[in-house]
Design an enzyme around this catalytic site. Structure first.
Site, short mmCIF file in Angstrom:
data_model
loop_
_atom_site.label_atom_id
_atom_site.label_comp_id
_atom_site.label_asym_id
_atom_site.label_seq_id
_atom_site.Cartn_x
_atom_site.Cartn_y
_atom_site.Cartn_z
N GLU A 1 -2.68 -13.27 5.31
CA GLU A 1 -2.96 -12.82 3.97
C GLU A 1 -1.93 -14.13 3.22
O GLU A 1 -3.07 -14.26 2.19
CB GLU A 1 -1.75 -11.63 3.52
N HIS B 1 -5.16 -6.57 1.10
CA HIS B 1 -5.07 -5.90 1.51
C HIS B 1 -4.88 -5.68 2.63
O HIS B 1 -6.18 -6.97 3.36
CB HIS B 1 -6.28 -4.38 1.34
C1 GRF Z 1 0.99 -7.28 2.07
O1 GRF Z 1 0.69 -6.70 2.84
C2 GRF Z 1 -0.43 -6.62 1.23
O2 GRF Z 1 -1.63 -7.04 1.12
C3 GRF Z 1 0.36 -5.14 1.22
O3 GRF Z 1 1.61 -5.39 1.00
C4 GRF Z 1 1.80 -5.60 0.66
C5 GRF Z 1 2.82 -6.97 0.07
O4 GRF Z 1 3.69 -8.06 1.04
N1 GRF Z 1 -0.45 -4.88 -0.32
P1 GRF Z 1 4.00 -8.62 0.11
O5 GRF Z 1 4.85 -8.34 -1.09
O6 GRF Z 1 3.34 -9.89 -0.55
O7 GRF Z 1 4.97 -9.60 1.01
#
Ligand code: GRF
Length: 208
Positions: free
Chosen positions: A174, A109
Site C-alpha cells: 500500500e 483498500h
Molecule cells: C490500511 O490497510 C488501508 O488499506 C485500510 O486501513 C488501513 C489504514 O492504515 N483502509 P494506515 O492508517 O494508513 O496506517
C-alpha cells in the site's frame, strides 16, 4: 499546486507514505490538511508534527450520518482541496458526500478488489486459501470499496502466514501504490472512461 486533504481514523501510515513521497519527489502538490473523525488518531499527531493543518469532525457529535457527512464536507472544503484521500478512514460516506468529490476522491483498500470488499480482508483471504493477496487504489463511488481501479499491487500469500504477517506484507505494498497513484493524479496522467482508469503514459497499473 494540487491541494490534498487526507482523511484518517487511525495510524496514518498511508498518509505518511504519501506526504513523504510528495515532499521528497517535489510533486506539484501538498498535503494541506488531515481530517479525522477521531481526536486520538495517530495520523493527526503525525500531521501536526509535520506542520500540516488538522481538523476533527467527531461522528458521535452529529445526530445522523447525513449531518456528519455535511460537517465533514464543510471541514474539508475549508481547505479547498483538489484531491481528497481516504487513508484508513473508517466511516462509511453517503452518496451525496461521494458525489461532491466525484473524480477527486481516492481510497486504498487492503485486498485485490473486487475480491474482499469490506472488513477483515486478510482473515478472509487466508480462510479462502488464496495464494495471492494485495491492495487496490481506486476512485471512490457510493458503493463501499467499489469504483474505478487506478492501481493494484499483488503479493504472495506464504505458507505459515497469519493475519499479522499478511497484513504487514500488504501494507508495505500500500505504501508503494498509494503515493504512486496520487503522483499520477496530480500529474494529470489518469483518465477514467466507462469506469476504467487508464494511465495516459501507458505505465503498468499493476505491481507484482
Ligand atoms: C490500511 O490497510 C488501508 O488499506 C485500510 O486501513 C488501513 C489504514 O492504515 N483502509 P494506515 O492508517 O494508513 O496506517
Amino acid at each position: 499546486m494540487h491541494r490534498i486533504v487526507v482523511l484518517v481514523s487511525g495510524r496514518g501510515s498511508n498518509l505518511a507514505a504519501v506526504h513523504e513521497r510528495c515532499v521528497a519527489e517535489g510533486w506539484p502538490a501538498r498535503v494541506v490538511a488531515v481530517v479525522s473523525n477521531r481526536a486520538d488518531a495517530a495520523g493527526l499527531a503525525y500531521a501536526a508534527g509535520q506542520g500540516i493543518a488538522t481538523a476533527v469532525v467527531g461522528h458521535r457529535d452529529h445526530a445522523s450520518r447525513e449531518a456528519f457527512d455535511e460537517a465533514l464536507a464543510r471541514a474539508i472544503d475549508g481547505f479547498a482541496p483538489d484531491l481528497v484521500l481516504l487513508a484508513g478512514f473508517m466511516r462509511i460516506l453517503g452518496s451525496d458526500f461521494v458525489r461532491r468529490y466525484d473524480g477527486r476522491l481516492l481510497n486504498v483498500h487492503p485486498s485485490l478488489l473486487p475480491a474482499f470488499a469490506g472488513l477483515h480482508t486478510h482473515r478472509r483471504a487466508l480462510a479462502a486459501g488464496c495464494k495471492a493477496a494485495g491492495a487496490t487504489v481506486h476512485f471512490v463511488v457510493p458503493e463501499v470499496d467499489h469504483g474505478p481501479i487506478v492501481l493494484q499491487a499483488v503479493v504472495p500469500v506464504l505458507p505459515g502466514d497469519d493475519e499479522t504477517s499478511l497484513s504487514q506484507r500488504v501494507l508495505a505494498a500500500e505504501h508503494v501504490i498509494y503515493p504512486l497513484a496520487v503522483r499520477w493524479f496530480v500529474a494529470g496522467q489518469l483518465r477514467v472512461e466507462g469506469g476504467i482508469v487508464r494511465h495516459l503514459g501507458g505505465a503498468s497499473q499493476v505491481l507484482i
